[in-house]
Motif scaffolding. Structure first.
Motif, PDB file in Angstrom:
ATOM      1  N   PHE A 437       0.714  -1.164  -0.825  1.00 28.83           N
ATOM      2  CA  PHE A 437       0.039   0.433   0.093  1.00 28.83           C
ATOM      3  C   PHE A 437       0.676   0.923   0.015  1.00 28.83           C
ATOM      4  CE2 PHE A 437      -2.414   3.148   3.030  1.00 28.83           C
ATOM      5  CZ  PHE A 437      -3.573   3.416   1.743  1.00 28.83           C
ATOM      6  N   CYS A 438       0.323   2.024  -0.582  1.00 30.88           N
ATOM      7  CA  CYS A 438       1.001   3.169  -0.844  1.00 30.88           C
ATOM      8  C   CYS A 438       0.352   4.452   0.059  1.00 30.88           C
ATOM      9  CB  CYS A 438       1.522   4.336  -2.403  1.00 30.88           C
ATOM     10  SG  CYS A 438       1.477   5.929  -2.419  1.00 30.88           S
ATOM     11  N   SER A 439       1.147   4.677   1.182  1.00 36.40           N
ATOM     12  CA  SER A 439       0.118   5.955   2.284  1.00 36.40           C
ATOM     13  C   SER A 439       0.097   6.909   1.637  1.00 36.40           C
ATOM     14  CB  SER A 439       0.670   5.531   3.548  1.00 36.40           C
ATOM     15  OG  SER A 439       2.417   6.517   3.490  1.00 36.40           O
ATOM     16  N   SER A 440       0.683   7.607   0.811  1.00 39.48           N
ATOM     17  CA  SER A 440       0.746   8.650   0.737  1.00 39.48           C
ATOM     18  C   SER A 440      -0.428   8.968  -0.847  1.00 39.48           C
ATOM     19  CB  SER A 440       1.595   9.923  -0.004  1.00 39.48           C
ATOM     20  OG  SER A 440       1.829  10.203  -1.528  1.00 39.48           O
ATOM     21  N   CYS A 441      -0.821   7.751  -1.245  1.00 38.26           N
ATOM     22  CA  CYS A 441      -2.135   8.480  -2.844  1.00 38.26           C
ATOM     23  C   CYS A 441      -2.852   7.367  -2.742  1.00 38.26           C
ATOM     24  CB  CYS A 441      -1.121   8.108  -4.039  1.00 38.26           C
ATOM     25  SG  CYS A 441      -0.817   6.521  -5.466  1.00 38.26           S
ATOM     26  N   GLY A 442      -2.621   6.129  -1.938  1.00 35.96           N
ATOM     27  CA  GLY A 442      -3.493   4.788  -1.953  1.00 35.96           C
ATOM     28  C   GLY A 442      -3.614   4.313  -2.612  1.00 35.96           C
ATOM     29  N   TRP A 443      -2.322   4.114  -3.552  1.00 38.76           N
ATOM     30  CA  TRP A 443      -2.638   2.627  -4.195  1.00 38.76           C
ATOM     31  C   TRP A 443      -2.326   1.587  -4.111  1.00 38.76           C
ATOM     32  CZ3 TRP A 443       1.970  -0.112  -5.758  1.00 38.76           C
ATOM     33  CH2 TRP A 443       1.989  -0.840  -6.866  1.00 38.76           C
ATOM     34  N   VAL A 444      -2.933   0.855  -4.383  1.00 41.47           N
ATOM     35  CA  VAL A 444      -2.090  -0.271  -3.377  1.00 41.47           C
ATOM     36  C   VAL A 444      -2.082  -1.965  -4.964  1.00 41.47           C
ATOM     37  CG1 VAL A 444      -3.124  -2.889  -2.498  1.00 41.47           C
ATOM     38  CG2 VAL A 444      -4.153  -0.526  -2.018  1.00 41.47           C
ATOM     39  N   ILE A 477       8.942   1.768  -4.808  1.00 47.93           N
ATOM     40  CA  ILE A 477       8.137   2.737  -4.683  1.00 47.93           C
ATOM     41  C   ILE A 477       6.752   2.885  -5.380  1.00 47.93           C
ATOM     42  CG2 ILE A 477      10.630   4.169  -4.905  1.00 47.93           C
ATOM     43  CD1 ILE A 477      10.099   4.558  -7.327  1.00 47.93           C
ATOM     44  N   CYS A 478       6.091   3.401  -4.946  1.00 43.00           N
ATOM     45  CA  CYS A 478       4.770   3.999  -5.188  1.00 43.00           C
ATOM     46  C   CYS A 478       4.420   3.534  -7.051  1.00 43.00           C
ATOM     47  CB  CYS A 478       3.106   4.808  -4.291  1.00 43.00           C
ATOM     48  SG  CYS A 478       1.909   4.736  -5.602  1.00 43.00           S
ATOM     49  N   ALA A 479       3.979   3.314  -7.648  1.00 42.80           N
ATOM     50  CA  ALA A 479       3.933   3.089  -9.083  1.00 42.80           C
ATOM     51  C   ALA A 479       2.882   4.354  -9.221  1.00 42.80           C
ATOM     52  CB  ALA A 479       3.653   1.981 -10.144  1.00 42.80           C
ATOM     53  N   ASN A 480       2.077   4.644  -9.237  1.00 46.17           N
ATOM     54  CA  ASN A 480       1.787   6.101  -9.268  1.00 46.17           C
ATOM     55  C   ASN A 480       2.657   7.570  -8.773  1.00 46.17           C
ATOM     56  OD1 ASN A 480      -0.801   6.978  -9.940  1.00 46.17           O
ATOM     57  ND2 ASN A 480      -1.700   6.509  -7.828  1.00 46.17           N
ATOM     58  N   CYS A 481       3.258   7.797  -7.776  1.00 43.81           N
ATOM     59  CA  CYS A 481       3.472   8.931  -7.300  1.00 43.81           C
ATOM     60  C   CYS A 481       5.160   8.713  -6.222  1.00 43.81           C
ATOM     61  CB  CYS A 481       2.951   9.481  -5.654  1.00 43.81           C
ATOM     62  SG  CYS A 481       2.685   8.549  -4.535  1.00 43.81           S
ATOM     63  N   GLY A 482       5.623   7.275  -6.513  1.00 45.03           N
ATOM     64  CA  GLY A 482       6.931   7.189  -6.332  1.00 45.03           C
ATOM     65  C   GLY A 482       6.944   7.641  -4.426  1.00 45.03           C
ATOM     66  N   HIS A 483       6.295   7.184  -3.614  1.00 48.10           N
ATOM     67  CA  HIS A 483       6.050   6.979  -2.437  1.00 48.10           C
ATOM     68  C   HIS A 483       5.981   5.620  -1.934  1.00 48.10           C
ATOM     69  CE1 HIS A 483       5.070   7.392   1.880  1.00 48.10           C
ATOM     70  NE2 HIS A 483       5.022   8.708   1.532  1.00 48.10           N
ATOM     71  N   ALA A 484       7.107   5.441  -0.845  1.00 46.30           N
ATOM     72  CA  ALA A 484       7.673   4.401  -0.278  1.00 46.30           C
ATOM     73  C   ALA A 484       6.610   3.428  -0.339  1.00 46.30           C
ATOM     74  CB  ALA A 484       8.588   4.190   0.814  1.00 46.30           C
TER      75      ALA A 484
HETATM   76 ZN    ZN Z   1       1.601   6.938  -4.528  1.00 45.67          ZN
END
Ligand code: ZN
Ligand code: ADP
Ligand code: ZN
Length: 732
Positions: A437-444, A477-484
């Motif tokens: 899960f990406c806690s920054s943008c919610g991507w799973v 990293i998140c495929a969406n926003c690059g967050h961990a």
């Molecule tokens: Zn993200």
């Protein structure tokens, strides 16, 4: 005369042939023999199912069969009829039904009965033995001595697998091979020696053994309803001993996962010979040999999984279905049959008793008891000191938890471990975490091919889809926003990590399909627990079945909530069964058992009824709910499932099938849908279904028989697959 042959093809029909040239036409082959026939440009082997006087096929188009392979049917008559019945009831092509029943080598034309090879000592061999001074080839001499001791029988000497060495002895001229005649088609062998049990039956056990014993030689269905560890297997063993005493054979069906070496060993200890094992995990030749032993009568007790319900047993005297509620009795693809239901029909056809055993009987079976079709026998207590464990709910909202394990549970674990108990921790989810899960943008992290999330497997360093088998490296990293990215939730792998950290002094074993997949891996894990080396056992559904761990005193169910709000009408039944079965691992012997169930819904009526009144109390109210909602066993269901790459084509196909069905259906039959499957897309295929419901079995059957030919005639787009599932176990 026409030969009607069932061929292993997906076509719902039999095929007509003329008798082979040169065969005397007055000599009618028996039904159930194998026939080799031309089929297009191929030659196939099928089963003769009828010999009508004429055919609907014009005489000029009829071809001659090539050969009748057998003099006698390849299956006992009851099983032959059962298969014909099953093809009709499950609306499955009859040739595929017969193919499911017979081992591959027999479908390919091998003999149905074995010739057995054995060895005799030659005069040279005897001379060799008599000459103690001769010290050469000690291995060979040792085998020779063993053979001499067992009258030259390699089988009795346990030396049959050492074929290489036997051949060497033969080359030296010490022994010679002899072929015995094929098995007598009907058993003439004496009953195997029955070793005395080392336990005296409890009064409840003795009553059941007597009651079932009194109903031998007639059909009767007995539910043996006893908590785990109450001594059901001991009852089976006694009734089987009685059933085979006069030359009969017994069929014992067990769930896939329960067919362990210990179970087979327990039967082999009790019955000195004549026990064979039949299941799909064995090699072709093992299956063939076991099947032949059953058909020829040498096997007196056949233990097997689902498909063993079709084993040919000409002297069947008793059927046992252990853990009759288990979902693995239902075949989920191809020929979708219920081995439990067919076992009951087989017992009726053979006029023999059947025992359905369970600690958590299916609601269908309990209903059959309620209406007087089945006889219920209770085994209320565990033998000896063992007692049914105490259950409690742990409110997850009230207590802090460490990676999904609540404080009260951790405290209880510590106490049990310190007083020398073992602990089982159950979680029906393998892997490390069910999502990333990406806690920054919610991507799973999703599966690209399914409507599902990827499960993180940390040890394997992979994301895996548990529905289609897809896997990929773990993204950083998140495929969406690059967050961990963070793993969210727990699987058994993560629980293992947490508990190893919190209880460093308690060795831990993890049992799930990731750790127990290799040959012998599961046994090795179970051995670590049985020997007492491992103190904590973390596992999935695999834990629930039949294992006996004397020192387990605490069972923890980490997440009861998965089944509470599921859409399938059987979900709560399955949850209650799982909880009861897992709980049954606690306090199997002298130690008092305790069961803790973690939930966020401690006021949920199902959980409370289960704890207050046990499975029986739960079952009574669950049946009442089913009655009110007209679900089985108060109605009959069938599902038309379909899948296709194109969702539009899928929808059009099911709509067309529904229109035809509704035009055909009388008031007694309802056609519901189309509806998407719970997972609408799996492995790049869209999935949807129609649900057919009727209060009356015969109406549903008549409807299906009329409807399926219409569906077959529908224009189905390439790549669309459909299947009919009668008495489906799951409807989502
Ligand atoms: Zn993200
Ligand atoms: P189930 O099949 O119901 O789980 P089992 O038959 O495996 O129960 O019995 C559980 C344990 O109790 C086994 O170790 C078995 O040997 C033992 N047992 C069964 N019947 C008796 C008895 N009458 N007296 C003592 N021990 C028994
Ligand atoms: Zn997938």
């Amino acid at each position: 005369m026409i030969l009607q042959v069932a061929l292993d093809t997906p076509l719902r029909r039999v095929f007509d042939y003329l008798p082979p040239a040169g065969q005397d036409n007055r000599e009618k082959p028996e039904l159930g023999v194998r026939v080799r026939v031309p089929f297009g440009r191929q030659r196939l082997i099928g089963i003769l199912v009828a010999t009508p006087l004429d055919s609907a096929v014009p005489a000029s188009k009829l071809r001659e069969a090539l050969e009748v392979l057998d003099e006698r049917p390849v299956l006992d008559p009851v099983t032959f009829d059962l298969l014909l019945w099953a093809a009709e009831y499950y609306h499955h092509p009859v040739g595929e039904v017969f193919a499911a029943a017979l081992p591959g080598s027999l479908r390919a034309g091998q003999a149905t009965l074995a010739t057995t090879q054995s060895w005799v000592l030659t005069p040279a061999g005897r001379q060799e033995l008599a000459c103690p001074a001769n010290r050469r080839a000690p291995l060979q001499r040792a085998l020779l001595a063993e053979l001499a001791e067992h009258g030259g029988s390699a089988e009795r000497a346990g030396a049959a697998p050492r074929l290489g060495l036997l051949r060497t002895l033969a080359k030296r001229g010490w022994i010679a091979a002899v072929n015995f005649a094929p098995d007598d088609p009907l058993p003439a062998s004496p009953p195997p020696g029955v070793r005395e049990s080392d336990v005296a039956l409890t009064e409840a056990q003795a009553q059941v053994v007597e009651a079932i014993g009194a109903s031998m030689l007639q059909f009767r269905a007995h539910l043996l309803y006893g908590v785990t560890g109450s001594g059901k297997t001991e009852v089976y063993l006694r009734v089987i001993a009685a059933a085979i005493a006069h030359g009969g054979q017994a069929l014992v069906l067990v769930p896939e996962i329960a067919l362990t070496p210990q179970l087979v060993e327990r039967f082999r200890r009790r019955f000195s010979s004549g026990v064979v094992v039949l299941h799909s995990g064995r090699t072709g030749s093992e299956r063939r040999d076991a099947w032949r032993a059953a058909h020829g009568g040498r096997a007196r007790i056949v233990i097997g999984t689902r498909s063993a319900v079709f084993a040919s047993l000409p002297k069947l005297a008793l059927i046992v279905v252990d853990e009759e509620h288990d979902a693995s009795y239902k075949q989920h693809e191809g020929f979708r049959y219920s081995a439990r239901d067919l076992a009951v029909l087989r017992a009726r056809g053979a006029h023999v008793p059947i025992i359905l055993g369970s600690a958590t009987p299916s609601l269908e079976t309990l209903e059959n008891v309620a209406v007087g079709r089945y006889t219920k026998h209770r085994l209320p207590q565990r033998p000896g000191a063992a007692r049914v464990p105490r259950m409690s709910l742990v409110d997850l909202r009230k207590h802090a938890s460490e990676q999904g394990v609540s404080t009260p549970v951790l405290q209880a674990m510590r106490a049990h471990l310190e007083s020398g108990g073992q602990v089982i921790v159950f979680l029906n989810r393998r892997g490390y975490a069910p999502s990333l899960f990406c806690s920054s943008c919610g991507w799973v992290a999703p599966c690209a091919r399914c409507d599902a999330r990827m499960t993180l497997h940390r040890g394997a360093q992979q994301l895996r889809c548990h529905h289609c088998g897809a896997h990929c490296p773990v993204p950083v990293i998140c495929a969406n926003c690059g967050h961990a990215l963070n793993p969210v939730g727990q699987g058994t792998e993560r629980i293992e990590e947490t508990l190893s950290r919190l209880f460093p002094a308690a060795p831990l074993a993890r049992l799930d399909s990731d750790t127990a997949s290799g040959r012998g891996a599961m046994e090795a894990l179970l051995d670590r627990v049985r020997s007492g080396e491992a103190r904590i056992l973390v596992g999935t559904q695999m834990l629930t079945k039949g294992h006996h761990f004397p020192d387990v005193s605490l069972v923890v169910i980490l997440d009861a909530d998965q089944g509470l709000f599921a859409s399938d009408f059987r979900a709560t039944e399955r949850l209650a069964q799982t909880i009861t079965q897992v709980a049954g691992r606690a306090g199997r012997e002298a130690r008092a058992g305790e069961v803790m169930i973690q939930t966020e819904f401690p006021e949920h009526p199902l959980l409370n009824r289960l704890i207050a009144e046990g499975y029986e109390g739960f079952a009574a109210s669950a049946l009442e709910e089913r009655r009110q909602a007209s679900w089985p066993p108060y109605s009959r269901l069938a599902m038309l499932r379909a899948e296709a790459k194109d969702s539009g084509e899928l929808d059009a196909f099911l709509k067309a099938a529904a229109i035809q069905g509704r035009a055909l259906a009388d008031a007694a039959v309802k056609v519901l849908g189309p509806a998407s499957a719970l997972m609408a897309r799996r492995a790049d295929h869209f999935r949807a279904h129609l649900l057919i419901e009727s209060a009356v079995r015969a109406s549903l059957q008549r409807f299906l028989a009329a409807w399926l030919p219409l569906i077959e005639a529908l224009p189905a787009p390439a790549g669309l697959r459909w299947a009919i599932d009668v008495d489906p176990l799951q409807v989502d």
